[in-house]
Motif scaffolding. Sequence first.
Motif, PDB file in Angstrom:
ATOM      1  N   SER A   1       0.898  -1.286  -0.092  1.00 14.53           N
ATOM      2  CA  SER A   1      -0.037  -0.022  -0.017  1.00 14.53           C
ATOM      3  C   SER A   1       0.852   1.245   0.023  1.00 14.53           C
ATOM      4  O   SER A   1       0.339   2.468   0.137  1.00 14.53           O
ATOM      5  CB  SER A   1      -0.939   0.093   1.218  1.00 14.53           C
ATOM      6  OG  SER A   1      -1.786  -1.098   1.359  1.00 14.53           O
TER       7      SER A   1
ATOM      8  N   SER B   1       4.588   1.474  -4.644  1.00 11.21           N
ATOM      9  CA  SER B   1       3.576   0.657  -5.552  1.00 11.21           C
ATOM     10  C   SER B   1       3.592   1.290  -6.827  1.00 11.21           C
ATOM     11  O   SER B   1       3.499   0.533  -7.735  1.00 11.21           O
ATOM     12  CB  SER B   1       2.187   0.948  -4.891  1.00 11.21           C
ATOM     13  OG  SER B   1       2.178   0.439  -3.679  1.00 11.21           O
TER      14      SER B   1
ATOM     15  N   CYS C   1      17.038  -3.310   0.985  1.00 12.25           N
ATOM     16  CA  CYS C   1      17.378  -2.043  -0.381  1.00 12.25           C
ATOM     17  C   CYS C   1      18.542  -1.318   0.431  1.00 12.25           C
ATOM     18  O   CYS C   1      19.138  -0.572  -0.284  1.00 12.25           O
ATOM     19  CB  CYS C   1      16.199  -1.285  -0.531  1.00 12.25           C
ATOM     20  SG  CYS C   1      15.187  -2.237  -1.636  1.00 12.25           S
TER      21      CYS C   1
ATOM     22  N   ASP D   1      22.420   5.224   7.003  1.00 10.02           N
ATOM     23  CA  ASP D   1      21.043   5.642   6.714  1.00 10.02           C
ATOM     24  C   ASP D   1      20.113   4.707   7.178  1.00 10.02           C
ATOM     25  O   ASP D   1      20.181   3.521   6.667  1.00 10.02           O
ATOM     26  CB  ASP D   1      21.338   5.701   5.084  1.00 10.02           C
ATOM     27  CG  ASP D   1      21.163   7.138   4.582  1.00 10.02           C
ATOM     28  OD1 ASP D   1      20.783   7.911   5.451  1.00 10.02           O
ATOM     29  OD2 ASP D   1      21.111   7.292   3.430  1.00 10.02           O
TER      30      ASP D   1
HETATM   31  C1  LIG Z   1      17.667   8.405   2.648  1.00 10.13           C
HETATM   32  C2  LIG Z   1      16.880   7.438   2.250  1.00 10.13           C
HETATM   33  C3  LIG Z   1      16.946   6.371   1.269  1.00 10.13           C
HETATM   34  C4  LIG Z   1      16.083   5.456   0.982  1.00 10.13           C
HETATM   35  N1  LIG Z   1      16.359   4.451  -0.092  1.00 10.13           N
HETATM   36  C5  LIG Z   1      15.615   3.646  -0.341  1.00 10.13           C
HETATM   37  C6  LIG Z   1      15.940   2.684  -1.456  1.00 10.13           C
HETATM   38  O1  LIG Z   1      17.267   2.750  -2.090  1.00 10.13           O
HETATM   39  N2  LIG Z   1      15.298   1.700  -1.376  1.00 10.13           N
HETATM   40  C7  LIG Z   1      14.072   1.745  -1.330  1.00 10.13           C
HETATM   41  O2  LIG Z   1      13.201   0.822  -1.386  1.00 10.13           O
HETATM   42  N3  LIG Z   1      13.545   2.507  -0.238  1.00 10.13           N
HETATM   43  C8  LIG Z   1      14.286   3.560   0.031  1.00 10.13           C
HETATM   44  N4  LIG Z   1      13.951   4.357   0.842  1.00 10.13           N
HETATM   45  C9  LIG Z   1      12.583   4.419   1.572  1.00 10.13           C
HETATM   46  C10 LIG Z   1      11.727   5.093   0.540  1.00 10.13           C
HETATM   47  O3  LIG Z   1      12.187   6.554   0.751  1.00 10.13           O
HETATM   48  C11 LIG Z   1      10.347   5.270   0.875  1.00 10.13           C
HETATM   49  O4  LIG Z   1       9.854   5.261   2.461  1.00 10.13           O
HETATM   50  C12 LIG Z   1       9.858   3.788   0.592  1.00 10.13           C
HETATM   51  O5  LIG Z   1       9.786   3.299  -0.677  1.00 10.13           O
HETATM   52  C13 LIG Z   1       8.221   3.670   1.109  1.00 10.13           C
HETATM   53  O6  LIG Z   1       7.508   4.806   0.355  1.00 10.13           O
HETATM   54  P1  LIG Z   1       6.115   4.758  -0.241  1.00 10.13           P
HETATM   55  O7  LIG Z   1       5.676   5.706  -0.952  1.00 10.13           O
HETATM   56  O8  LIG Z   1       5.822   3.433  -1.045  1.00 10.13           O
HETATM   57  O9  LIG Z   1       5.286   4.268   0.967  1.00 10.13           O
HETATM   58  P2  LIG Z   1       4.192   5.361   1.942  1.00 10.13           P
HETATM   59  O10 LIG Z   1       2.934   5.524   1.157  1.00 10.13           O
HETATM   60  O11 LIG Z   1       5.292   6.410   2.262  1.00 10.13           O
HETATM   61  O12 LIG Z   1       3.916   4.547   3.123  1.00 10.13           O
HETATM   62  C14 LIG Z   1       2.799   3.619   3.207  1.00 10.13           C
HETATM   63  C15 LIG Z   1       2.887   2.941   4.699  1.00 10.13           C
HETATM   64  O13 LIG Z   1       4.176   2.071   4.627  1.00 10.13           O
HETATM   65  C16 LIG Z   1       4.870   2.422   5.731  1.00 10.13           C
HETATM   66  N5  LIG Z   1       6.231   2.571   5.368  1.00 10.13           N
HETATM   67  C17 LIG Z   1       6.963   3.352   4.770  1.00 10.13           C
HETATM   68  N6  LIG Z   1       8.192   3.112   4.452  1.00 10.13           N
HETATM   69  C18 LIG Z   1       8.344   1.812   4.930  1.00 10.13           C
HETATM   70  C19 LIG Z   1       9.418   0.861   4.957  1.00 10.13           C
HETATM   71  N7  LIG Z   1      10.840   1.181   4.317  1.00 10.13           N
HETATM   72  N8  LIG Z   1       9.145  -0.568   5.445  1.00 10.13           N
HETATM   73  C20 LIG Z   1       7.935  -0.739   5.837  1.00 10.13           C
HETATM   74  N9  LIG Z   1       6.740   0.141   6.046  1.00 10.13           N
HETATM   75  C21 LIG Z   1       6.946   1.488   5.350  1.00 10.13           C
HETATM   76  C22 LIG Z   1       4.254   3.937   6.328  1.00 10.13           C
HETATM   77  O14 LIG Z   1       4.627   4.115   7.819  1.00 10.13           O
HETATM   78  C23 LIG Z   1       2.926   3.727   5.794  1.00 10.13           C
HETATM   79  O15 LIG Z   1       2.243   3.286   6.814  1.00 10.13           O
HETATM   80  C24 LIG Z   1      14.904   5.126   1.202  1.00 10.13           C
HETATM   81  C25 LIG Z   1      14.587   6.266   2.525  1.00 10.13           C
HETATM   82  C26 LIG Z   1      15.384   7.255   2.927  1.00 10.13           C
HETATM   83  C27 LIG Z   1      14.910   8.118   3.993  1.00 10.13           C
END
Ligand SMILES: Cc1cc2nc3c(=O)[nH]c(=O)nc-3n(C[C@H](O)[C@H](O)[C@H](O)COP(=O)(O)OP(=O)(O)OC[C@H]3O[C@@H](n4cnc5c(N)ncnc54)[C@H](O)[C@@H]3O)c2cc1C
Length: 357
Positions: free
Chosen positions: A196, A201, A239, A355
């Motif tokens: 989600s 997604s 990741c 990080d």
């Molecule tokens: C500096 C930095 C570098 C990053 N690099 C990467 C990368 O290389 N590859 C990668 O896949 N992601 C990476 N991330 C994480 C990425 O930025 C997003 O947070 C992640 O992809 C989730 O975003 P979303 O929009 O799909 O979920 P959202 O719509 O933001 O979140 C949906 C739900 O999932 C929960 N959620 C959010 N993130 C996570 C998580 N990581 N695990 C479990 N639950 C979560 C939230 O609390 C929310 O309830 C990085 C984050 C940071 C801060």
Amino acid sequence: MTAILLMNSILFSIAILLVIAEKFLVTYGECEIVINKDKMLKVQGGDTLLNYFAQAKIFIPSACGGKATCGYCKVEVLSGGGHILPTEEIFISRKEKLKGLRLACQVKVKNNIEVLISPDLLEAQELEVTVIKIEDVTSDIKYIFLRLDEPASIKFKPGQYVQFKIPETDEFRAYSIASSPLQNNVIELVVRLVPSGLCSSYIHEALDVNDKITLTGPFGDFYLREDSGRDIICIGGGCGMAPIRSILLYLKEKGMPRKVMYFFGARSKKDLFFTEELRELEREFKNFRYIPALSEPRPQDNWDGETGFVTQVVERLMPEGSDQEAYLCGPQPMIDASIKVLTQKRVKDIYIYYDKF
Ligand SMILES: Cc1cc2nc3c(=O)[nH]c(=O)nc-3n(C[C@H](O)[C@H](O)[C@H](O)COP(=O)(O)OP(=O)(O)OC[C@H]3O[C@@H](n4cnc5c(N)ncnc54)[C@H](O)[C@@H]3O)c2cc1C
Ligand code: FES
């Protein structure tokens, strides 16, 4: 009881009306935002610093898109920022408060304001890219290749990240660059599907080859320190592979000048990826070791490598010594446990970089 409820709903309604009134009726007139004492933006007040910066193509880190949940958009406000808001409190330490640090997404511009932005951040830019390839590397991780169109190349430090703009929205998410900075016309990302999750997604279900995407960056102070000859310990999970791979590819191209041990934690063999590339690096350089650790190997994995949590494996195999530096990337519990082990192994905390995501 009924009177209290009535009173609460009246107060709530007044609060909502005040917010709406402020949004639509209050105008703050022309305000000046002075940046680093030399650049001035003239704006019609009422919006946040973060938005005015973006309009002026000044891209500061904003991984949560301005919702005050990432704490990345800190800038120093010298004057005119008003009081710190409750939404900012958890991200701003006492020391930072004294220095005037604020979250740019929470500071509303209502009068002239003076700010300092770190010169590093002023180098971040908007990057127009085209998707050239998408591969599945595990059941929930995609490997994305992006070609830079405008500008045609990017300068970044191995370990840094970019922000991915979700098309048709104003939302951004951070993704670490998985490729080497020496290959500067392509950016590779690895993205895990968060159920989600808005951006992951989109990337997993809608993103396609030839799509045009906007990124901003580069950002981040998690990057390889090149001014040192210390041995390197890398610890990654999921990741968290991305920025560490960028560091390793960079070191490879430089002839692997330092000794490196890379511990990577996964549940079972199906969660490992880039294994052949890392084994190849081991064969090429005697001073590089790749140590994957499985916490729950399945019988069909026929696994004869290290087992247990990655931090237990680090504890067993890492040599002690203060002349080492560490790069950690992965989920928060893994980072916290790794820092404990590294400290026991006498790595100085100033040489532990991480990080968490
Ligand atoms: C500096 C930095 C570098 C990053 N690099 C990467 C990368 O290389 N590859 C990668 O896949 N992601 C990476 N991330 C994480 C990425 O930025 C997003 O947070 C992640 O992809 C989730 O975003 P979303 O929009 O799909 O979920 P959202 O719509 O933001 O979140 C949906 C739900 O999932 C929960 N959620 C959010 N993130 C996570 C998580 N990581 N695990 C479990 N639950 C979560 C939230 O609390 C929310 O309830 C990085 C984050 C940071 C801060
Ligand atoms: S943009 Fe995330 S806290 Fe400001």
